[in-house]
Design a protein around this motif. Structure first.
Motif, PDB file in Angstrom:
ATOM      1  N   PRO A   1     -10.685  14.233   4.697  1.00  0.00           N
ATOM      2  CA  PRO A   1     -11.801  13.366   4.303  1.00  0.00           C
ATOM      3  C   PRO A   1     -11.568  11.934   4.791  1.00  0.00           C
ATOM      4  N   GLN A   2     -12.646  11.207   5.065  1.00  0.00           N
ATOM      5  CA  GLN A   2     -12.552   9.840   5.583  1.00  0.00           C
ATOM      6  C   GLN A   2     -11.823   8.896   4.628  1.00  0.00           C
ATOM      7  N   ASN A   3     -11.855   9.170   3.332  1.00  0.00           N
ATOM      8  CA  ASN A   3     -11.209   8.269   2.372  1.00  0.00           C
ATOM      9  C   ASN A   3      -9.725   8.585   2.137  1.00  0.00           C
ATOM     10  N   THR A   4      -9.161   9.515   2.906  1.00  0.00           N
ATOM     11  CA  THR A   4      -7.738   9.859   2.775  1.00  0.00           C
ATOM     12  C   THR A   4      -6.890   8.670   3.206  1.00  0.00           C
ATOM     13  N   GLU A   5      -5.860   8.365   2.424  1.00  0.00           N
ATOM     14  CA  GLU A   5      -4.949   7.269   2.742  1.00  0.00           C
ATOM     15  C   GLU A   5      -3.547   7.806   2.981  1.00  0.00           C
ATOM     16  N   LEU A   6      -2.839   7.144   3.863  1.00  0.00           N
ATOM     17  CA  LEU A   6      -1.442   7.509   4.103  1.00  0.00           C
ATOM     18  C   LEU A   6      -0.600   7.127   2.898  1.00  0.00           C
ATOM     19  N   PRO A   7       0.384   7.935   2.555  1.00  0.00           N
ATOM     20  CA  PRO A   7       1.307   7.530   1.485  1.00  0.00           C
ATOM     21  C   PRO A   7       2.163   6.374   1.990  1.00  0.00           C
ATOM     22  N   PRO A   8       2.766   5.619   1.082  1.00  0.00           N
ATOM     23  CA  PRO A   8       3.631   4.516   1.525  1.00  0.00           C
ATOM     24  C   PRO A   8       4.824   5.043   2.314  1.00  0.00           C
ATOM     25  N   LEU A   9       5.356   4.189   3.177  1.00  0.00           N
ATOM     26  CA  LEU A   9       6.548   4.549   3.943  1.00  0.00           C
ATOM     27  C   LEU A   9       7.724   4.756   3.007  1.00  0.00           C
ATOM     28  N   ASN A  10       8.630   5.616   3.398  1.00  0.00           N
ATOM     29  CA  ASN A  10       9.842   5.853   2.634  1.00  0.00           C
ATOM     30  C   ASN A  10      10.653   4.556   2.605  1.00  0.00           C
ATOM     31  N   PRO A  11      10.996   4.055   1.430  1.00  0.00           N
ATOM     32  CA  PRO A  11      11.760   2.800   1.376  1.00  0.00           C
ATOM     33  C   PRO A  11      13.201   2.942   1.860  1.00  0.00           C
ATOM     34  N   ILE A  12      13.681   4.180   2.016  1.00  0.00           N
ATOM     35  CA  ILE A  12      15.035   4.409   2.512  1.00  0.00           C
ATOM     36  C   ILE A  12      14.961   4.518   4.028  1.00  0.00           C
ATOM     37  N   GLY A  13      15.789   3.779   4.704  1.00  0.00           N
ATOM     38  CA  GLY A  13      15.774   3.818   6.157  1.00  0.00           C
ATOM     39  C   GLY A  13      15.227   2.530   6.726  1.00  0.00           C
ATOM     40  N   THR A  14      15.253   2.444   8.028  1.00  0.00           N
ATOM     41  CA  THR A  14      14.806   1.242   8.723  1.00  0.00           C
ATOM     42  C   THR A  14      13.612   1.586   9.593  1.00  0.00           C
ATOM     43  N   PRO A  15      12.490   0.850   9.442  1.00  0.00           N
ATOM     44  CA  PRO A  15      11.348   1.102  10.338  1.00  0.00           C
ATOM     45  C   PRO A  15      11.768   0.910  11.790  1.00  0.00           C
ATOM     46  N   ARG A  16      11.235   1.718  12.663  1.00  0.00           N
ATOM     47  CA  ARG A  16      11.603   1.699  14.080  1.00  0.00           C
ATOM     48  C   ARG A  16      11.461   0.310  14.694  1.00  0.00           C
ATOM     49  N   ALA A  17      10.401  -0.410  14.336  1.00  0.00           N
ATOM     50  CA  ALA A  17      10.167  -1.737  14.912  1.00  0.00           C
ATOM     51  C   ALA A  17      11.298  -2.707  14.583  1.00  0.00           C
ATOM     52  N   ALA A  18      12.009  -2.475  13.478  1.00  0.00           N
ATOM     53  CA  ALA A  18      13.091  -3.367  13.073  1.00  0.00           C
ATOM     54  C   ALA A  18      14.423  -3.024  13.744  1.00  0.00           C
TER      55      ALA A  18
END
Length: 182
Positions: A121-138
Motif C-alpha cells: 500500500p502507498q502508506n507503507t513506511e519503512l521500519p527504523p534502521l537497526n541501531p546496532i551497526g554503522t550505516p554504510r555512508a559513515a
C-alpha cells in the motif's frame, strides 16, 4: 553423538561448518560427524558454495541410487548469505556497482518499487534502521568493501597454518597488519 551435532538433531548426513562467520575459502569443514579437509584450495578454485552444492547433489544421488522412490528432505544452507560476505569473484563482477549506494538506499529503492507495482500500500513506511551497526555512508571507503572481498585478505580471516583440523587464524583489517585472534 554430541547433542548439538546435525546427526543428533535428526539429520542422516551433514556437510558444512558449525561455527558462525566461517571463511568461505578456508572453512572448518565437518562431514557427517567428523572434521575433514576441504577438497581443494582457493587458488585452485575452491569456494564453499560450490563445495556444499556438490555435496548436496551427491547426497541426493546416494538416496536415489538406493531407493529411487524415497522422498528427500535436504536442508541446503550456503554460507554466503551472511558475514563474512565472501562470494566468488564472478558474482561480484556480475553485480558490481549495483549496491554501491548502500543498504539504506537499497531498502528505500526496494520499498518505492513495491509501492509502484502495487505489492505494498502507498502508506507503507519503512521500519527504523537497526541501531546496532554503522550505516554504510559513515564507513570509510576501505571498510565499505572489506566485507565483500573476493579473495582472502583485508577484512577476512586467513589461515596461518593448515595442519591438523584447527588452523590458526589472523584477522586482516584494511590499513593494518594482521593480528592474531582467539
Amino acid at each position: 553423538m554430541r547433542s548439538w551435532s546435525p546427526g543428533a538433531r535428526g539429520f542422516e548426513r551433514f556437510h558444512g561448518f558449525l561455527g558462525a562467520e566461517t571463511s568461505q575459502w578456508y572453512p572448518d569443514l565437518v562431514h557427517d560427524n567428523h572434521p575433514v579437509e576441504q577438497p581443494t584450495m582457493p587458488e585452485d578454485g575452491y569456494h564453499f558454495s560450490t563445495d556444499i552444492t556438490d555435496k548436496a547433489l551427491e547426497f541426493i544421488g546416494d538416496v536415489k541410487a538406493i531407493a529411487p522412490d524415497r522422498p528427500v528432505f535436504l536442508y541446503y544452507a550456503p554460507g554466503r548469505a551472511h558475514a563474512p560476505r565472501q562470494v566468488p569473484r564472478e558474482w561480484i563482477e556480475r553485480y558490481r556497482g549495483r549496491f554501491d549506494a548502500g543498504d539504506e538506499a537499497l531498502r528505500e529503492q526496494t520499498m518505492a518499487r513495491r509501492k509502484e507495482t502495487g505489492l505494498l500500500p502507498q502508506n507503507t513506511e519503512l521500519p527504523p534502521l537497526n541501531p546496532i551497526g554503522t550505516p554504510r555512508a559513515a564507513l570509510a571507503r576501505g571498510e565499505r568493501h572489506s566485507r565483500h572481498s573476493t579473495t582472502p585478505g583485508p577484512g577476512t580471516l586467513s589461515p596461518t597454518t593448515r595442519s591438523g583440523s584447527s588452523p590458526g587464524w589472523q584477522r586482516c583489517t584494511p590499513g593494518s597488519s594482521p593480528t592474531a585472534t582467539t
